[in-house]
Design an enzyme around this catalytic site. Structure first.
Site, PDB file in Angstrom:
ATOM      1  N   GLU A  31     -24.062  20.108 -23.157  1.00 20.02           N
ATOM      2  CA  GLU A  31     -22.662  20.501 -23.188  1.00 20.02           C
ATOM      3  C   GLU A  31     -22.518  22.021 -23.284  1.00 20.02           C
ATOM      4  O   GLU A  31     -22.723  22.596 -24.352  1.00 20.02           O
ATOM      5  CB  GLU A  31     -21.969  19.847 -24.381  1.00 20.02           C
ATOM      6  N   ASP A  48     -29.610  17.443 -31.809  1.00 15.70           N
ATOM      7  CA  ASP A  48     -28.151  17.468 -31.729  1.00 15.70           C
ATOM      8  C   ASP A  48     -27.707  18.852 -32.186  1.00 15.70           C
ATOM      9  O   ASP A  48     -27.029  19.013 -33.195  1.00 15.70           O
ATOM     10  CB  ASP A  48     -27.530  16.375 -32.596  1.00 15.70           C
ATOM     11  N   HIS A  58     -18.791  16.250 -21.295  1.00 18.77           N
ATOM     12  CA  HIS A  58     -19.732  15.521 -22.148  1.00 18.77           C
ATOM     13  C   HIS A  58     -20.489  14.450 -21.358  1.00 18.77           C
ATOM     14  O   HIS A  58     -20.634  13.316 -21.815  1.00 18.77           O
ATOM     15  CB  HIS A  58     -18.989  14.896 -23.326  1.00 18.77           C
ATOM     16  N   HIS A  64     -14.831  17.115 -31.457  1.00 20.41           N
ATOM     17  CA  HIS A  64     -14.321  16.948 -30.092  1.00 20.41           C
ATOM     18  C   HIS A  64     -12.807  16.736 -30.041  1.00 20.41           C
ATOM     19  O   HIS A  64     -12.315  15.881 -29.296  1.00 20.41           O
ATOM     20  CB  HIS A  64     -15.035  15.798 -29.401  1.00 20.41           C
TER      21      HIS A  64
END
Length: 384
Positions: free
Chosen positions: A347, A281, A207, A133
């Protein structure tokens, strides 16, 4: 350092317990308020966009962060569906990306390295040796400039940020804008626009962490029903970097094409990918691919309240994160202690580690060829 718009939070929670209609003078209204002061003396502003149907969104200049998203259920009861901090000091001291604008690069880059036009660039390695990120000093922890707000048929707030050449190791001076727009039907659109003066890579997203039952509800986000129109996903290594494979979701816990509760398959220790991610994830390769206009990337519903979130995007992928690292050490809104399963992230993005995989969608941006990502959070209710 004081809490961001603490009085405003209290008033909004009380006044919006139920949606009574009527609406403001305009179909959608935009207002701003002081949200506190950062440790460096920077002033943070909160902008609230509110539609006549009682859907509202509050955005902080710090991180261009979507701080609150309030929506009514079938009976008109309004709840905030986003996890986040109440205190500005917590956003600054212990950033967790919640609701923030992510850049320069959303998601992970292997070993924090990529090569562009024969030159290798090294980024901060802030996540198990990987860059995540933006590398820890990304767009999410910058205090953006509020350029303008406007009420009307569509309420709009425009935020801007300049990322200098070499920022966190990335080439090129990047000038970016995040435009939040809420229409009279309660559709919240976010547009990320950017230009660069040198070839670079860019992958911006939001996010937000959702629970459609409402933040702090006794029903956690694992009871939400999730649909993702993707027949393939990108499996990862033990450090959550894509292997480069596009793998079918058929017959795996990753098949959300027909919709199912988030909890289904979440603890399937027989699937190595679930073990690696401590749950979900992973990036899903959307069947729609890259599109000129936003198309459906995910649908999330709380069957009890009937609140529905549809995520639309122009991007070819969506990262589904099931809140696996919420460990009870984070104190969020109204003093709620956030634990695993309390919220999930969806996202929209190009794929993680794309600069290091020729078969993944390109994240390259060149001078004279602006970057644009359009995404929409559409909040509605389902019938009983």
């Amino acid at each position: 350092m004081r809490n961001p718009v603490k009085g405003l939070v209290m008033a909004a929670t009380s006044a919006l317990a139920f949606c009574v209609g009527g609406g403001p003078a305009f179909a959608a209204d935009a207002t701003q308020a002081d949200a506190g002061t950062l440790s460096d003396g920077g002033k943070v502003t909160a902008v609230t966009l509110k539609a006549a149907n009682c859907v509202s969104a509050t955005i902080l200049t710090f991180g261009a962060t979507l701080w609150k998203l309030e929506a009514p259920d079938r009976d008109g009861k309004v709840a905030d569906v986003l996890l986040a901090y109440d205190k500005l000091s917590d956003f600054e001291k212990t950033p967790n990306y919640w609701g923030a604008t992510i850049g320069r690069y959303g998601n992970r880059i292997a070993d924090g390295k990529f090569t562009l036009d024969g030159k290798t660039y090294q980024l901060p390695q802030n996540n198990n040796g990987q860059s995540l990120h933006g590398g820890g000093k990304g767009f999410d922890v910058q205090n953006w400039k509020l350029d303008s707000i406007k009420s009307g048929k569509v309420a709009t707030a425009v935020f801007s940020l300049v990322s200098p050449d070499g920022d966190s190791g990335y080439p090129g001076t990047v000038k970016t804008k995040a435009t939040y727009s809420l229409d009279e039907s309660g559709n919240l659109q976010i547009v990320f626009d950017a230009t660069t003066d040198k070839p670079t890579v860019l992958n911006m997203t939001n996010h937000a962490i959702f629970n459609m039952a409402g933040e702090g509800s006794e029903r956690d986000a694992m009871t939400n029903v999730l649909t993702i129109p993707a027949s393939k996903y990108t499996p990862v290594s033990k450090v959550l970097i894509p292997t480069g494979e596009l793998r079918s979701v058929e017959g795996t816990p990753f098949d959300f094409r027909k919709g199912k509760p988030v909890s289904v398959g979440l603890r399937d220790g027989n699937d190595q990918q679930i073990v690696y991610g401590r749950g979900f994830d992973h990036n899903f390769a959307l069947d729609k691919g890259q599109t000129k206009t936003p198309e459906l990337a995910a649908r999330l519903e709380d069957p009890v309240s009937g609140r529905v979130l549809e995520l639309l995007t122009t991007e070819p992928g969506v990262q589904f994160y099931s809140g696996n690292f919420l460990d009870g050490t984070y104190i969020g809104k109204q003093g709620h202690l956030y634990r695993m399963g309390d919220g999930i992230a969806l996202e929209p993005q190009k794929f993680p580690d794309s600069p290091n995989h020729a078969n993944f969608p390109s994240t390259r941006v060149d001078p004279g060829k602006p970057y644009r990502h359009v995404m929409i959070y559409r909040v509605t209710t389902s019938p009983r």
